[in-house]
Scaffold this active site. Structure first.
Site, PDB file in Angstrom:
ATOM      1  N   HIS A 285      10.288  20.072   9.426  1.00 55.00           N
ATOM      2  CA  HIS A 285      10.815  20.501   8.121  1.00 55.00           C
ATOM      3  C   HIS A 285      12.018  21.399   8.360  1.00 55.00           C
ATOM      4  O   HIS A 285      11.884  22.597   8.615  1.00 55.00           O
ATOM      5  CB  HIS A 285       9.712  21.236   7.330  1.00 55.00           C
ATOM      6  CG  HIS A 285      10.118  21.619   5.930  1.00 55.00           C
ATOM      7  ND1 HIS A 285       9.193  21.784   4.919  1.00 55.00           N
ATOM      8  CD2 HIS A 285      11.320  21.869   5.370  1.00 55.00           C
ATOM      9  CE1 HIS A 285       9.820  22.125   3.795  1.00 55.00           C
ATOM     10  NE2 HIS A 285      11.111  22.189   4.058  1.00 55.00           N
TER      11      HIS A 285
ATOM     12  N   HIS B 181      16.401  21.340   7.057  1.00 58.38           N
ATOM     13  CA  HIS B 181      17.444  20.654   6.277  1.00 58.38           C
ATOM     14  C   HIS B 181      18.772  20.755   6.992  1.00 58.38           C
ATOM     15  O   HIS B 181      19.195  21.874   7.357  1.00 58.38           O
ATOM     16  CB  HIS B 181      17.572  21.301   4.902  1.00 58.38           C
ATOM     17  CG  HIS B 181      16.305  21.257   4.095  1.00 58.38           C
ATOM     18  ND1 HIS B 181      16.110  20.377   3.057  1.00 58.38           N
ATOM     19  CD2 HIS B 181      15.159  21.981   4.193  1.00 58.38           C
ATOM     20  CE1 HIS B 181      14.905  20.569   2.538  1.00 58.38           C
ATOM     21  NE2 HIS B 181      14.300  21.539   3.211  1.00 58.38           N
TER      22      HIS B 181
ATOM     23  N   HIS C  88       8.701  17.836  -0.976  1.00 59.79           N
ATOM     24  CA  HIS C  88       8.545  19.273  -1.225  1.00 59.79           C
ATOM     25  C   HIS C  88       7.704  19.441  -2.494  1.00 59.79           C
ATOM     26  O   HIS C  88       8.060  18.897  -3.553  1.00 59.79           O
ATOM     27  CB  HIS C  88       9.905  19.930  -1.469  1.00 59.79           C
ATOM     28  CG  HIS C  88      10.708  20.176  -0.243  1.00 59.79           C
ATOM     29  ND1 HIS C  88      11.132  19.175   0.593  1.00 59.79           N
ATOM     30  CD2 HIS C  88      11.180  21.340   0.294  1.00 59.79           C
ATOM     31  CE1 HIS C  88      11.834  19.703   1.585  1.00 59.79           C
ATOM     32  NE2 HIS C  88      11.878  21.013   1.434  1.00 59.79           N
TER      33      HIS C  88
ATOM     34  N   GLU D   2       5.521  24.653  -3.473  1.00 61.12           N
ATOM     35  CA  GLU D   2       6.282  25.746  -2.852  1.00 61.12           C
ATOM     36  C   GLU D   2       6.356  26.884  -3.876  1.00 61.12           C
ATOM     37  O   GLU D   2       5.551  27.818  -3.809  1.00 61.12           O
ATOM     38  CB  GLU D   2       7.677  25.261  -2.437  1.00 61.12           C
ATOM     39  CG  GLU D   2       8.550  26.329  -1.792  1.00 61.12           C
ATOM     40  CD  GLU D   2       9.993  25.858  -1.550  1.00 61.12           C
ATOM     41  OE1 GLU D   2      10.392  24.801  -2.048  1.00 61.12           O
ATOM     42  OE2 GLU D   2      10.726  26.597  -0.863  1.00 61.12           O
TER      43      GLU D   2
ATOM     44  N   ASP E   1      12.578  25.462   8.097  1.00 60.97           N
ATOM     45  CA  ASP E   1      13.154  25.083   6.802  1.00 60.97           C
ATOM     46  C   ASP E   1      14.686  25.092   6.838  1.00 60.97           C
ATOM     47  O   ASP E   1      15.310  24.035   6.842  1.00 60.97           O
ATOM     48  CB  ASP E   1      12.627  26.004   5.683  1.00 60.97           C
ATOM     49  CG  ASP E   1      12.700  25.379   4.302  1.00 60.97           C
ATOM     50  OD1 ASP E   1      13.159  24.229   4.199  1.00 60.97           O
ATOM     51  OD2 ASP E   1      12.293  26.042   3.328  1.00 60.97           O
ATOM     52  N   ASP E   2      15.280  26.295   6.819  1.00 58.56           N
ATOM     53  CA  ASP E   2      16.739  26.424   6.749  1.00 58.56           C
ATOM     54  C   ASP E   2      17.154  27.562   7.691  1.00 58.56           C
ATOM     55  O   ASP E   2      17.433  28.680   7.228  1.00 58.56           O
ATOM     56  CB  ASP E   2      17.156  26.757   5.311  1.00 58.56           C
ATOM     57  CG  ASP E   2      16.712  25.676   4.338  1.00 58.56           C
ATOM     58  OD1 ASP E   2      17.406  24.649   4.238  1.00 58.56           O
ATOM     59  OD2 ASP E   2      15.653  25.851   3.712  1.00 58.56           O
TER      60      ASP E   2
HETATM   61  N1  HPA Z   1      12.736  23.806  -1.032  1.00 58.23           N
HETATM   62  C1  HPA Z   1      13.448  23.223  -1.986  1.00 58.23           C
HETATM   63  N2  HPA Z   1      14.691  22.820  -1.774  1.00 58.23           N
HETATM   64  C2  HPA Z   1      15.236  23.041  -0.579  1.00 58.23           C
HETATM   65  C3  HPA Z   1      14.536  23.650   0.422  1.00 58.23           C
HETATM   66  C4  HPA Z   1      13.224  24.013   0.201  1.00 58.23           C
HETATM   67  O1  HPA Z   1      12.512  24.480   1.101  1.00 58.23           O
HETATM   68  N3  HPA Z   1      15.355  23.751   1.496  1.00 58.23           N
HETATM   69  C5  HPA Z   1      16.513  23.181   1.130  1.00 58.23           C
HETATM   70  N4  HPA Z   1      16.451  22.742  -0.132  1.00 58.23           N
HETATM   71 ZN    ZN Z   2      12.613  22.604   2.712  1.00 60.44          ZN
END
Ligand code: HPA
Ligand code: ZN
Length: 335
Positions: A17, A19, A195, A198, A275-276
């Site tokens: 996971h 991006h 997703h 969250e 994640d990012d």
């Molecule tokens: N959630 C929703 N949108 C996103 C995420 C995430 O973790 N990371 C990049 N876009």
């Molecule tokens: Zn994500």
């Protein structure tokens, strides 16, 4: 306190996971903004990466996307993503990219795809990091654009494209509406990962489980629904958890109370992910270290977590076995 003795940065890892657009270094955002005459809303590029909610985060995500214009831009960010992954001990990554953010600004899918794939190929040649990609649709745009993008995705090179998913906000999104998208993707031989749960409720996870997704991205609110939790365990549906992202975006107050630990105790299949990483200035090795600290994990736990990432990946079985062996031998030689 952390109980580990192994070097968690060098420990071979898989990441499921992450991006592409979330890996862009602040300096690269600044360079590309200058090159394309884009005025950033901040003086210091690192100030872009400051927020306390998913909504703020998505606004910053949009700003980063606004500086990505040419195949060379996508090549650069994909290549740098491999370099940064290598520095975190990542051997294999399944990485999302989000065409909705680019197509809406007039950047063609071929610009994104050609640049990204060439960057990942060059990155693999130079760093050894293997990346495969998952095309994420923009959930708030709804089913119509998702189905249109799926038609395009069907024609992309399957050596690189493993599957499709959906990201962006959950607020105001009817997750049940994506059941036809998931069914059509599966029929086309693509894997699916969405997703959900969250900053939205467990009902969104239930909607995607009912739709038949292969994996759940985040799923942070799963435990609010005991029956759904049982079902996810029984059916072995993996969650790609990103604890630091959840803390940074105020989904969970602190790491120690993140459900990641409980997921493992209950037998929910779960992997650990960043994640990012650029947005949180926190890579997967940092994530492993922080989780080890927060949950008092020892070497066995961390090896288990690394092996779970491999087992829950969509690598062919022989490559999964090879990477698992690499993890076990890393530990055996006492690095
Ligand atoms: N959630 C929703 N949108 C996103 C995420 C995430 O973790 N990371 C990049 N876009
Ligand atoms: Zn994500």
């Amino acid at each position: 306190m952390r109980q580990t003795t192994i070097d968690l940065r060098s420990l071979p890892k898989a990441e499921l996971h992450c991006h592409l657009e979330g890996t862009v270094r602040p300096g690269t955002v600044a360079d590309l903004a200058l090159a394309h005459g884009v005025r950033l809303p901040v003086v210091e590029p690192t100030d872009l990466y400051a927020y306390t909610s998913l909504a703020d985060f998505l606004a910053a995500f949009g700003v980063v996307c606004s500086v990505l214009r040419t195949p060379a831009d996508f090549h650069r960010i994909a290549y740098e993503a491999c370099q940064d992954a290598a520095a975190a001990g990542i051997r294999y990554r399944e990485m999302f990219f989000s065409p909705g953010f680019h197509l809406g600004r007039g950047v063609e899918l071929s610009t994104v795809w050609d640049g990204m794939i060439a960057g990942l190929a060059d990155g693999e040649a130079d760093t050894g990091v293997v990346t495969r990609v998952i095309l994420d649709i923009d959930k708030p745009a709804g089913l119509g654009p998702a189905m249109a993008l799926l038609e395009v995705a069907k024609g992309l090179d399957r050596d690189w494209l493993l599957g499709v998913g959906g990201d962006s906000t959950e607020r105001g999104v009817d997750h049940r509406a994506f059941a036809p998208f998931v069914a059509a993707a599966r029929k086309a031989g693509l894997r699916t990962s969405f997703h959900c749960g969250e900053d939205g409720p467990a009902a969104n996870i239930a909607a995607m489980v009912d739709a038949g997704v292969d994996r759940i991205d985040h799923g942070t609110h799963l435990l609010d629904d005991a029956d759904l939790t049982r079902r996810v365990i029984d059916e072995g549906i993996p969650l790609t958890s990103c604890p630091t992202s959840n803390v940074e975006l105020d989904v969970v107050p602190e790491l120690a109370t993140h459900p990641f630990g409980r997921f493992r105790e209950l037998g929910v299949p779960v992997s650990l992910n960043s994640d990012d990483p650029a947005f949180f200035q926190f890579d997967l090795a940092d994530e492993y270290e922080r989780v080890a600290d927060a949950f008092d994990y020892g070497d066995d736990d961390m090896i288990d977590i690394a092996l779970a990432g491999v087992a829950q990946s969509w690598l062919p079985a022989d490559e999964r076995a090879d990477l698992a062996t690499e993890i076990r031998s890393f530990v055996a030689v006492g690095v």
